[in-house]
Design an enzyme around this catalytic site. Sequence first.
Site, short mmCIF file in Angstrom:
data_model
loop_
_atom_site.label_atom_id
_atom_site.label_comp_id
_atom_site.label_asym_id
_atom_site.label_seq_id
_atom_site.Cartn_x
_atom_site.Cartn_y
_atom_site.Cartn_z
N TYR A 150 20.56 -34.37 -9.53
CA TYR A 150 19.48 -34.88 -8.81
C TYR A 150 20.16 -35.57 -7.43
O TYR A 150 21.10 -36.43 -7.59
CB TYR A 150 18.60 -35.93 -9.75
CG TYR A 150 17.44 -36.11 -9.15
CD1 TYR A 150 16.21 -35.54 -9.18
CD2 TYR A 150 17.34 -37.31 -8.29
CE1 TYR A 150 15.07 -35.84 -8.76
CE2 TYR A 150 16.08 -37.70 -7.82
CZ TYR A 150 14.92 -37.16 -7.97
OH TYR A 150 13.83 -37.41 -7.46
N PHE A 159 11.18 -36.51 -1.45
CA PHE A 159 12.43 -35.75 -1.06
C PHE A 159 13.25 -35.62 -2.31
O PHE A 159 13.57 -36.76 -2.89
CB PHE A 159 13.26 -36.58 -0.06
CG PHE A 159 14.64 -35.78 0.45
CD1 PHE A 159 14.72 -35.04 1.39
CD2 PHE A 159 15.42 -36.15 -0.46
CE1 PHE A 159 16.12 -34.65 1.55
CE2 PHE A 159 16.79 -35.73 -0.35
CZ PHE A 159 17.11 -35.06 0.55
N GLU A 160 13.61 -34.58 -2.79
CA GLU A 160 14.63 -34.41 -3.80
C GLU A 160 15.41 -33.19 -3.72
O GLU A 160 14.55 -31.92 -3.37
CB GLU A 160 13.91 -34.65 -5.24
CG GLU A 160 12.51 -33.74 -5.59
CD GLU A 160 12.18 -33.81 -7.06
OE1 GLU A 160 12.35 -35.11 -7.32
OE2 GLU A 160 11.39 -33.16 -7.33
N ILE A 161 16.60 -33.13 -3.88
CA ILE A 161 17.56 -31.88 -3.96
C ILE A 161 17.88 -31.90 -5.34
O ILE A 161 18.62 -32.70 -5.73
CB ILE A 161 18.48 -31.84 -2.88
CG1 ILE A 161 18.08 -31.80 -1.52
CG2 ILE A 161 19.45 -30.50 -3.09
CD1 ILE A 161 18.96 -32.06 -0.64
N TYR A 187 16.79 -26.43 -5.78
CA TYR A 187 15.66 -26.50 -4.69
C TYR A 187 15.82 -27.81 -4.04
O TYR A 187 16.33 -28.62 -4.39
CB TYR A 187 14.14 -26.63 -5.73
CG TYR A 187 13.98 -28.00 -6.28
CD1 TYR A 187 13.14 -28.76 -5.86
CD2 TYR A 187 14.46 -28.10 -7.54
CE1 TYR A 187 12.95 -30.00 -6.41
CE2 TYR A 187 14.28 -29.13 -8.15
CZ TYR A 187 13.41 -30.01 -7.55
OH TYR A 187 13.28 -31.32 -8.29
#
Length: 395
Positions: A220, A277-279, A192
């Site tokens: 992460y 913000f994180e993928i 995500y």
Amino acid sequence: MRYILLVLGVIISIHYILSFTHEEYGKATSISSIAEQLTGPKPNPPYKTPVPDEYYKPDAPLDLQGRKANASFVMLVRNSDLSGIMGSMKQIEDRFNRKFQYPYVFLNDEPFTQNFKDHILALTNTTVEFGVIPSDHWHQPSWVDEDRATKSRDEMVRNNVIYGGSVPYRNMCRFNSGFFYRHELLQKYRYYWRVEPDIKIFCDVDYDPFLVMQDQNKVYGFTISLYEYQATIPTLWNVVKSFINANPDFVAPGNAMEFLSDDGGESYNLCHFWSNFEIADLDFWRGEAYSKFFEYLDEQGGFYYERWGDAPVHSIGAALFAKKEQVHFFNDIGYRHEPFQHCPQGDVHAKGKCWCDPGQNFGKYLLVNVGPPLKLISSDYEWYSCLNRYDRMFS
């Protein structure tokens, strides 16, 4: 002699001015850079190796038949956030998703209005789903001692702690820490990208960061790292130490403890990845180590008795239960969430067609009850940024 001293003074003055106004010049003439030239280069952090060309897609024509990861954008918003999230989504579409066509999942603690849905659906041609958060995943649990929680909130308000008196903010932090990845709409996805209202995406993202995460076994990804407010998490690290002492097998070999602690884990240096913000890898949060870690934290009540945020909780979890190489700095994704930003530098800025000012590369912030307002920070490596600690793990 006077003339010589005058010339030296002018040269030194120009050097210092250039060091502060031109980040690349400052790096090139720093003591560490000169020492590197004498002793040879040191190993670089992984993000300084460019993303391979195979992950990029050309500007035209759009090729929608290429390889994709099993991924989605995730947006936790209210109906009243429509304007802000439309601005964020439009930038995501223009800078990245018009080319890659990943789906969106919108989550809210109450049903989205038809007006909200209509405006969102008009912004994209890809799949969009709207979900309601289960009540027990969002609201303060009944077992929380409300008298104790109220006293804690009142004390934080007196001390001007940001969001110190807010229960909804605590609900959000707890949900993002341990429940969002359990939502039924996200069960079919592996990765995500978290997006919030009123952000800015400064650069074209012409490669697929989800595939980078997948192919390189990352769990992460972040763009900004900084220090947490000590007043919001006074007992968090003691709870963390208690958990890892009881569950040492969950701690990954080659982890990123060095990012979190300057003394081998005895104390917490407050560094965290800014989680707006994180993928990341949903299966990492779903795994046994992080699941039991969150459950243990939740049982202590610190989300309500203090004001534990999802940023330090996610950061500590990623740093301890994954290898340091699995935590990735997306250096080439220019991003702003008030009041901080990351603006790529040099060739990376040009390649991404970034529209941020490279001289404004971190932000400014007012520390409450700690001192005067901070100066405008213009580098990822200023004292309030933790990126230098991340880099040092790989040197």
